[in-house]
Scaffold this motif. Structure first.
Motif, PDB file in Angstrom:
ATOM      1  N   ASP A  69       0.974  -1.192   0.052  1.00 49.50           N
ATOM      2  CA  ASP A  69       0.116   0.046  -0.074  1.00 49.50           C
ATOM      3  C   ASP A  69       0.902   1.324   0.046  1.00 49.50           C
ATOM      4  O   ASP A  69       0.606   2.199  -0.489  1.00 49.50           O
ATOM      5  CB  ASP A  69      -0.851   0.005   1.373  1.00 49.50           C
ATOM      6  N   GLU A  70       1.918   1.214   0.810  1.00 49.29           N
ATOM      7  CA  GLU A  70       2.684   2.350   0.973  1.00 49.29           C
ATOM      8  C   GLU A  70       3.438   2.577  -0.641  1.00 49.29           C
ATOM      9  O   GLU A  70       3.667   3.767  -1.030  1.00 49.29           O
ATOM     10  CB  GLU A  70       3.741   2.409   2.087  1.00 49.29           C
ATOM     11  N   ALA A 126       1.182   4.044  -2.948  1.00 51.66           N
ATOM     12  CA  ALA A 126       0.666   5.579  -2.535  1.00 51.66           C
ATOM     13  C   ALA A 126       1.819   6.311  -2.940  1.00 51.66           C
ATOM     14  O   ALA A 126       1.652   7.336  -3.461  1.00 51.66           O
ATOM     15  CB  ALA A 126       0.325   5.625  -1.250  1.00 51.66           C
TER      16      ALA A 126
END
Length: 110
Positions: free
Chosen positions: A92-93, A96
Motif C-alpha cells: 500500500d505504501e 501510494a
C-alpha cells in the motif's frame, strides 16, 4: 549414597541437534558488506522450530553471528499473520508513493 568418580556412570548430554534445513536465504549488501538472513527449520532436544539467523561475510568466508531469532511451531501462525500484514502495508505504501519497485519481489533465494 556416595559414589567415587570412577564408579559413576558417564553423563550423557541431552542436547541433540539435527542438521538445519534451509528454507530461504535473504541476501543484503550494504557498503560492501554482505549479510545473509537464513531461514531454517531446526531441531534441538527433540523440539522442532524455525530459525532466522544472521550470517556475515568476512575475510575467510561467510560465518554465523550470534543474532538469532527462533520461532516455536505454535507461534508460526501469529508470526506469518504479522508478516503478511507488514507486506500488505508495504505494498500500500509503495503504491501510494508511486514506487516503481515490485512489492512482490521478496529477494529470497532458495
Amino acid at each position: 549414597m556416595n559414589q567415587s568418580k570412577d564408579s559413576a556412570a558417564p553423563i550423557k548430554s541431552e542436547a541433540t541437534a539435527s542438521p538445519d534445513v534451509t528454507l530461504a536465504t535473504l541476501v543484503r549488501e550494504f557498503r560492501g558488506q554482505r549479510t545473509e538472513v537464513r531461514i531454517t527449520r531446526a531441531e534441538y532436544e527433540g523440539r522442532r522450530f524455525t530459525k532466522l539467523h544472521v550470517w556475515e561475510s568476512g575475510p575467510h568466508g561467510t560465518f554465523p553471528t550470534r543474532k538469532i531469532i527462533t520461532v516455536r511451531d505454535r507461534e508460526l501462525g501469529d508470526v506469518i499473520a504479522a508478516l503478511e500484514s507488514a507486506r500488505a502495508a508495504a505494498v500500500d505504501e509503495q503504491r501510494a508513493c508511486g514506487d516503481a519497485k515490485n512489492p512482490d519481489d521478496t529477494g529470497a533465494r532458495r
